[in-house]
Design an enzyme around this catalytic site. Sequence first.
Site, PDB file in Angstrom:
ATOM      1  N   CYS A  77      44.321  47.340  40.394  1.00 61.55           N
ATOM      2  CA  CYS A  77      43.255  47.398  41.406  1.00 61.55           C
ATOM      3  C   CYS A  77      42.990  48.854  41.785  1.00 61.55           C
ATOM      4  CB  CYS A  77      43.661  46.615  42.646  1.00 61.55           C
ATOM      5  SG  CYS A  77      43.993  44.864  42.379  1.00 61.55           S
ATOM      6  N   CYS A 221      41.464  20.217  58.556  1.00 61.06           N
ATOM      7  CA  CYS A 221      40.564  19.566  59.517  1.00 61.06           C
ATOM      8  C   CYS A 221      39.885  18.355  58.887  1.00 61.06           C
ATOM      9  CB  CYS A 221      39.512  20.558  60.008  1.00 61.06           C
ATOM     10  SG  CYS A 221      40.094  21.692  61.275  1.00 61.06           S
TER      11      CYS A 221
END
Length: 260
Positions: A77, A221
């Site tokens: 990276c 949820c």
Amino acid sequence: MNKQTLLFLSSIYLILISLFSVGVASAASPRQQSSYELMSAENKVMQDDPSLNPAMFWVGDGETLWQQKMGPQNKACSSCHGDPKNSMRGVATQFPKVIKGKLQTLEGQINQCRVGNQSSPPLAYESKDLLALTALIAFQSKGMPISVSETPANTAFLKKGRESFNERMGQLNLSCAQCHEDRAGLKLGGSPIPQGHPNAYPIYRLEWQTLGSLQRRLRNCMSGVRAQQFEYGSPEMAQLELFLMWRARGMPLESPGVRP
């Protein structure tokens, strides 16, 4: 009743309607509140002190992965982006964003970089390495305001995300909005219902005893209302995440956060 009296009464009526509308809008749009404000003093200290925040272990792992060369091109990276403290500052405040016509989450963009620039396979959602890199990047924007805004490129995605937020789902026939807007501040099972802002992800939940992404929380949820869960990395998940970040625009990032 003469014409002047009618015009006067009509004007008063319009003014009253206008004032009532403003009052309703104000009541429906409470001050943005991070769920950090609902935590105990002990949990707040755990988030605020890097030496106590367990999520910082993932940030440390992310720093190691950032320097790790991979793929046939032997690129890390850092080969493209250098020091994340500089190159990644503010990046997490902008995601999800449209890149080359595709709505991309931060995790999705990390995987896109791996595949396209390092010729390496994508990391699995909720894997230690993907969470570590996400936490490292998000940490560079800690304290900065979320800057997701509506644009011509993301309008259609934002609309779909808003629809998902307001759509009743599952056997309990509940929507995100019914809990996190209509009932925010009330209690469920003795715990306060938060406004549902995503400004601290990825987070270390004491309930999980590990770090987790926003998508993991959203799936929790959905499971709670007995609904079919969106798949990790799906367009539907990215659209909902976009709406939530837009809804939380202006709030400071707390990443990586701690929650009960």
